[in-house]
Design a protein around this motif. Structure first.
Motif, mmCIF file in Angstrom:
data_model
loop_
_atom_site.group_PDB
_atom_site.id
_atom_site.type_symbol
_atom_site.label_atom_id
_atom_site.label_comp_id
_atom_site.label_asym_id
_atom_site.label_seq_id
_atom_site.Cartn_x
_atom_site.Cartn_y
_atom_site.Cartn_z
ATOM 1 N N GLY A 177 2.152 6.608 -13.884
ATOM 2 C CA GLY A 177 1.598 5.370 -14.142
ATOM 3 C C GLY A 177 2.182 4.651 -15.534
ATOM 4 N N GLY A 192 -0.627 -0.364 -16.068
ATOM 5 C CA GLY A 192 0.127 0.049 -17.225
ATOM 6 C C GLY A 192 -0.160 1.433 -17.831
ATOM 7 N N SER A 200 4.110 -0.586 -18.353
ATOM 8 C CA SER A 200 3.603 0.609 -19.079
ATOM 9 C C SER A 200 3.318 0.375 -20.468
HETATM 10 NA NA NA Z 1 2.821 1.473 -14.504
#
Ligand code: NA
Ligand code: NA
Lengths: 428, 318, 161
Positions: free
Chosen positions: A146, A108, A152
C-alpha cells in the motif's frame, strides 16, 4: 544530555506513555535544557510541522480508502482478484495479495487495506482450511505494498522533507511494489502446494467479463490518481481529494452501496486514524527542531565521511537503522526525525533523493509488520484472533522478501527507474 | 531554555543566525558566514555565531516567529512576510517597477528611505525587530513558454507568482493569470504544462533547472522587482548586549551586507550565462509600458500604506 | 463529570469533522477554479489551517478514547494495585505535559495573535494558534477524568481494566 534524553525516551515508552507524547515530552525537556531556545518553540513547532499543504493528502487518502471499504468497492475488487488468480493453488491467498496491489493503487496507506480486505478474506481463508498463520501473515504482509505502489503517504512526506519530486517517487514505487507482490505470490504458491491449500472454482468467461465491467469504475480511480499526479494535472493533495470525491460519487450513485447516513461514521474513522499519526508528526516536528539545533545533520555527515567511506555501506546502515526505528515508530514521525539527519550525507555520496526515498519508504514499510509497533500486523492478528508472537513468526518469510527487493532496488536503482524513465523521461 | 537571553556568566554571547535557503551555494549563506567571521574575529570569541541554512526553518514566517520568541537572533526576511506581522508599510519595497536598477535600489535602501523604513519596522514591532541591513535576492524576470515581445503576449498566460496582493493585481492587469504553485513543485508544473510561466531571479530559477523546461526556457528580462530582504535582529535582545558587543554586531552586519550583495551580483551573471549555455533564450523588452502600468498601482498601494512621501522620494532618486 | 466529558468529546469530535469537511470542500474549489483559469489564492491557506484544527481536535478526542499508540507490555504484565498506580502515574505525566503545552501555547497565542494570514490579511493568526491551548486544555480534562476513575478504583480496591 543526549544520552539522558534517549534513556528517558525508552523509560517513558516502556511504562506505557503513548509514543506521540513520549516524543513531545522528550522534545520539551530537551528544549528546556538549552538556554537560548524558548519553551514556546514546542507548541509553535507542533503547529508549524502540520502547516504544509502536502500533508492534507494524509487524511484524504485515508478517506478514499475508508469510502472504498464502506462502499463495498473492496468486495468487488476481491471478487475480481479471485476470478483472476483463484484457480491457482492457494487461490484465496493469491487473491489476497492481488487485491492489496489493486487497493494500493488507490490508497496511500496500508492499514485500511489490512482492515478492509482482512475482515473478508481472513475468515474465509480459515473456513477453507488455511492455517491461521497463513491467513494473518499474507494479509498483513501483502498490505505493505500500500505504501510502495503509488499513491503513498510516506512518499509524499519524504518528498516534502527533501524537495524530491512526488511524481518521480510514485513512479519509482511501481516496480518494487509489483516485484514484492509477485515474489509473495511465488512464496504462497510453494506453501500452498506443500500444505495442499485449495483452489477456487474457475469463473466462466462471461461472468468474468461482467465482473470486470463492474469493477472498471473502481479501478479507474487508480488511473485518476496516478495519471493525474504524474501528468501534473493535480498535485498529490488534490489527487487525494479527487479520489475521495470520485469514490464517494461512484459508491453512492453507481454502485448504490453507500448512503448519506453512512458518512458521519466514515468521517469519524478518517479523523481518528489520521489525527493519531499526524499528532505524532506534530510532536516529532518539535523533537526534530531540537535535533536541528544540535546540528545533527552536519554531525552525521562528518561522522559518515570520516568513518564510512563508501556509499553501499552507508545504504546498509540506513536500511538497518530504519528497520530498527520502524519497529517502534510510525513511518511519518520516523522520517520527520531522521531524514533531515541523513539527507546531507546521502547527497554528498551522490545518492539521488528519489532513490533515497524509495530505500527509506521500503524499509519503513517493513515496520508495518514488525512488533511491537506494526500496525498492519496488530490489525491482522486481531481479525484472525492469533497471538502477536505467532503472527510475527508467520510474517517473517514475507519480511525477507521485502528486504530482498529493497536491497535489489538499493543497489540496482536502474531497475526501479526503468518504468518511470519510460513513462516520463523528463522526471529524471 | 531559561530567560538568560543567551548570555553566559562571563558575558559572552551566542547568536543563532538563520536563513531559509537549504542550498549551500546561496548568497544568504555567504552573507551570514561573513557576519559570523567578522563578529567572531572582532570579539575575540566573546561572540559566537551559529549559522543555520534552512535547518531551523525553510519558511520565512517560521524564522520571523523564532526571531520574536528568541529561538533565533539574526534572520533574513522578505517584505511579504513582514507584512504578516502587521507592518504593512514594508510592502512598499516589493511594489512592481519601484526600482529601475541596482544603483537606484542601493541609493534608496542605504539612504534616507532605508533609515525611515528601519524606524517603522522597529517601532511597529515594539522593538521585536531591529533592522541591521538590506540584502537582495536578485532582480526578477519573466520566464515562460514563449518570449514576450510586448505586454499583449501575457494575455491569458497562467503565471506562478507571489500570492501577495499588489503583485497579483499587477499581473492580472497585464492580462496574465496569477497562479499559486509551491516552489518545490514548480519544476514539474512548468514541465508538464500546469502553469505557462513564472517569474524569479536568475540564481533562484536556474539552480532549480526551471530554464530547461518547456514552459520555462524563454526568459524575458522584465526586471519588474529589484528585491529587498531585511537582515533583522531581535531589538530587545540587542539592547541587552554591551555597547561593545552592539558595535561589533553592527560592524559584522555591514560586512555581511557587502558580501551578500557582491555574491548575488556575481551569481546573477553566472546563472544567466548558464541559462544561455543550457539553451534557454533570453530577450529584452521595452519596459516603459510595464512601468507606466505599475505607476497608478504604486500610488494606490502607497496611499493605503500611508507612505506616499516615501514613494515620492524613491521616484525622485531615479 | 462523566456527562460533561461525554458532551465535551461530542462537541470536539463534531468540530473536528466540520474542519475536515471544510478543507475537503476548499480543495475541491481550488481544483475547479484553477482548471477554469480563475485565480483563487486563499484556498491553500484556508485548507491548511482547517486541517490543523481538525488534527488537533481529533488528537484530543483520541486521548479520551485512549487510542494513541502505546506499548502495553508493562500494562499487560502488571496486575491489581501496581497496575492502577502505574496508570495513575501515567495520567499525571500526561496532565503535566499538557499543562506545559497549554501555558506555552497561550504564550504563543498572545505573542502572535495579531499577525495576519498571508492571502486573507483580514484574518488573524490567533485563530489558528489558539487550537493548541484548546487541544491541550481538553486533553487535561480527559486525563483528569481518567485519573479520577483510576483513583476511585484504587480506593475501592477493585481491579479494573
Ligand atoms: Na498506495
Ligand atoms: Na492483502
Amino acid at each position: 544530555m543526549g544520552f539522558l534524553l534517549v534513556g528517558l525516551f525508552i523509560v517513558l515508552m516502556f511504562i506505557g506513555i503513548p509514543i506521540a507524547f513520549v516524543i513531545g515530552i522528550v522534545a520539551l525537556l530537551g528544549i528546556m535544557n538549552i538556554p537560548y531556545i524558548p519553551e514556546m518553540t514546542v507548541p509553535m513547532k507542533m503547529l508549524n510541522g502540520l502547516d504544509s499543504f502536502v500533508l492534507l493528502a494524509v487524511p484524504l487518502f485515508i478517506l478514499a480508502a475508508n469510502l472504498m471499504n464502506s462502499g463495498k468497492i473492496s468486495v468487488k475488487l476481491i471478487d475480481l482478484a479471485l476470478a483472476i488468480v483463484g484457480p491457482i493453488r492457494g487461490g484465496l491467498a493469491h487473491a489476497n495479495i492481488l487485491v492489496s496491489m489493486m487497493f494500493a493503487g488507490v490508497s496511500g496507506a496500508s492499514q485500511a487495506d489490512t482492515a478492509g480486505v482482512g475482515k473478508i478474506l481472513i475468515p474465509s481463508m480459515i473456513r477453507k482450511g488455511y492455517d491461521k498463520e497463513t491467513a494473518v501473515g499474507v494479509t498483513a504482509a501483502s498490505s505493505t505494498v500500500g505504501v510502495v505502489i503509488p499513491p503513498s503517504i510516506p512518499m509524499i512526506i519524504f518528498a516534502g522533507l527533501t524537495n524530491a519530486s512526488v511524481g518521480a517517487l510514485f513512479l519509482g514505487g511501481i516496480v518494487p511494489g509489483v516485484l514484492i507482490g509477485l515474489a509473495m505470490m511465488i512464496f504462497v504458491y510453494i506453501l500452498a502446494v506443500k500444505r495442499n491449500y485449495p483452489k477456487q472454482a474457475r469463473v466462466e468467461f462471461s461472468k468474468f467479463l461482467k465482473l470486470l465491467m463492474e469493477t472498471i469504475p473502481a479501478l479507474f480511480t487508480i488511473v485518476i490518481i496516478i495519471g493525474g499526479i504524474v501528468s501534473g494535472f493535480f498535485t498529490a493533495t488534490e489527487a487525494a481529494a479527487i479520489a475521495s470525491l470520485y469514490t464517494l460519487l461512484i459508491s453512492m450513485f453507481f454502485y448504490k452501496t453507500l448512503k448519506l447516513k453512512d458518512l458521519p461514521k466514515i468521517l469519524i474513522d478518517t479523523l481518528s486514524l489520521s489525527s493519531l499519526s499526524l499528532f505524532a508528526l506534530a510532536t516529532a516536528s518539535a523533537l526534530g527542531e531540537l535535533m536541528s539545533y544540535y546540528q545533527l545533520g552536519t554531525l552525521a555527515q562528518q561522522f559518515f565521511t570520516n568513518n564510512v567511506g563508501t556509499e553501499w555501506l552507508f545504504i546498509i546502515i540506513i536500511v538497518g537503522f530504519f528497520l530498527f526505528i520502524g519497529t517502534f515508530m510510525d513511518a511519518i514521525p520516523a522520517m520527520i526525525l531522521f531524514v533531515p539527519v541523513i539527507l546531507p550525507t546521502a547527497l554528498q555520496f551522490g545518492i539521488d533523493p528519489v532513490h533515497l526515498g524509495l530505500i527509506v519508504v521500503l524499509t519503513l514499510a517493513v515496520g508495518l509488520v514488525t512488533p511491537p509497533y506494526g500496525l498492519c500486523l496488530l490489525l491482522a492478528a486481531k481479525i484472525g484472533d492469533l497471538s502477536i508472537e505467532r503472527s510475527f513468526k508467520a510474517v517473517v518469510p514475507y519480511i525477507a522478501i521485502i528486504i530482498v527487493v529493497l536491497l535489489f532496488i538499493a543497489f540496482f536503482p536502474d531497475i526501479a527507474f526503468y518504468v518511470p524513465k519510460m513513462i516520463n523521461p523528463s522526471l529524471f | 531554555g531559561d530567560k538568560s537571553e543567551g548570555s553566559s556568566g562571563d558575558g559572552s554571547i551566542k547568536i543563532v543566525a538563520a536563513h531559509n535557503q537549504t542550498s549551500p551555494e546561496n548568497p544568504y549563506q555567504d552573507g551570514l558566514l561573513k557576519f559570523k567571521e567578522v563578529a567572531e574575529a572582532e570579539s575575540d570569541g566573546n561572540i559566537k555565531v551559529e549559522v543555520h541554512a534552512g535547518t531551523i526553518g525553510t519558511e520565512e514566517s517560521e524564522l520571523v516567529e523564532k526571531l520574536k520568541t528568541g529561538g533565533a537572533d539574526v534572520v533574513l526576511v522578505s517584505p511579504g512576510f513582514m507584512t504578516q506581522t502587521g507592518i504593512k508599510e514594508v510592502n512598499l519595497l516589493a511594489l512592481p517597477y519601484l526600482f529601475d536598477s541596482y544603483e537606484h535600489w542601493e541609493k534608496v535602501v542605504d539612504g534616507e528611505v532605508g533609515d525611515k523604513m528601519a524606524n517603522i519596522i522597529n517601532e511597529k514591532s515594539n522593538n521585536d525587530f531591529k533592522l541591521l541591513g538590506y540584502w537582495t535576492a536578485g532582480v526578477r524576470h519573466y520566464y515562460g513558454k514563449k518570449p514576450l515581445q510586448s505586454m499583449e503576449d501575457l494575455e491569458g498566460l497562467t503565471m506562478r507568482t507571489q500570492t501577495s496582493g499588489v503583485v497579483a493585481n499587477y499581473w492580472k492587469q497585464t492580462g496574465a493569470i496569477p497562479t499559486s504553485v509551491a516552489w518545490g513543485e514548480l519544476y514539474q508544473a512548468l514541465q508538464q504544462d500546469v502553469v505557462d510561466s513564472a517569474e524569479n531571479a536568475y540564481p533562484y530559477f536556474v539552480q532549480q533547472n526551471h530554464h530547461t523546461t518547456d514552459n520555462g526556457k524563454y526568459i524575458t528580462e522584465t526586471g519588474h522587482d529589484y528585491t529587498t530582504r531585511f537582515l533583522l535582529v531581535n531589538g530587545n535582545k540587542f539592547d541587552s548586549y554591551t555597547k561593545e558587543q552592539q558595535e561589533i554586531i553592527l560592524k559584522a552586519a555591514e560586512a555581511s551586507v557587502k558580501a551578500e550583495r557582491e555574491s548575488l551580483y556575481k551569481q546573477e551573471e553566472e546563472y544567466k550565462q548558464k541559462a544561455i549555455d543550457d539553451g534557454a533564450k533570453v530577450n529584452e523588452i521595452d519596459r516603459q509600458p510595464f512601468i507606466e502600468l505599475a505607476k497608478p498601482l504604486q500610488d494606490k498601494a502607497a496611499k493605503e500604506m500611508g507612505v506616499t512621501d516615501l514613494l515620492e522620494k524613491i521616484r525622485e532618486m531615479k | 463529570m462523566n456527562r460533561f466529558i461525554k458532551m465535551l468529546e461530542k462537541i470536539q469530535l463534531t468540530l473536528g469533522i466540520l474542519f475536515l469537511s471544510l478543507f475537503f470542500i476548499v480543495i475541491v474549489i481550488q481544483i475547479t477554479t484553477r482548471h477554469l483559469g480563475i485565480s483563487v489564492i486563499w484556498t491553500t491557506e484556508l485548507a491548511t489551517y482547517s486541517f490543523i484544527w481538525a488534527v488537533f481536535m481529533g488528537a484530543a478526542v483520541m486521548v479520551n478514547r485512549r487510542e494513541h499508540f502505546t506499548f502495553d507490555y508493562l500494562q499487560r504484565k502488571l496486575k491489581g494495585k501496581t497496575l492502577l498506580i502505574l496508570n495513575i502515574f501515567n495520567d499525571l505525566v500526561l496532565i503535566v505535559f499538557n499543562i506545559a503545552l497549554f501555558i506555552y501555547g497561550l504564550e504563543v497565542v498572545e505573542g502572535f495573535w495579531s499577525y495576519n494570514w498571508v492571502a486573507l490579511p483580514q484574518l488573524k493568526m490567533g485563530y489558528v494558534w489558539i487550537s493548541i491551548p484548546i487541544m491541550a486544555g481538553t486533553m487535561i480534562l480527559y486525563s483528569i477524568s481518567h485519573l479520577m476513575k483510576h483513583v476511585k478504583s484504587l480506593k475501592v480496591g477493585e481491579v479494573s481494566e
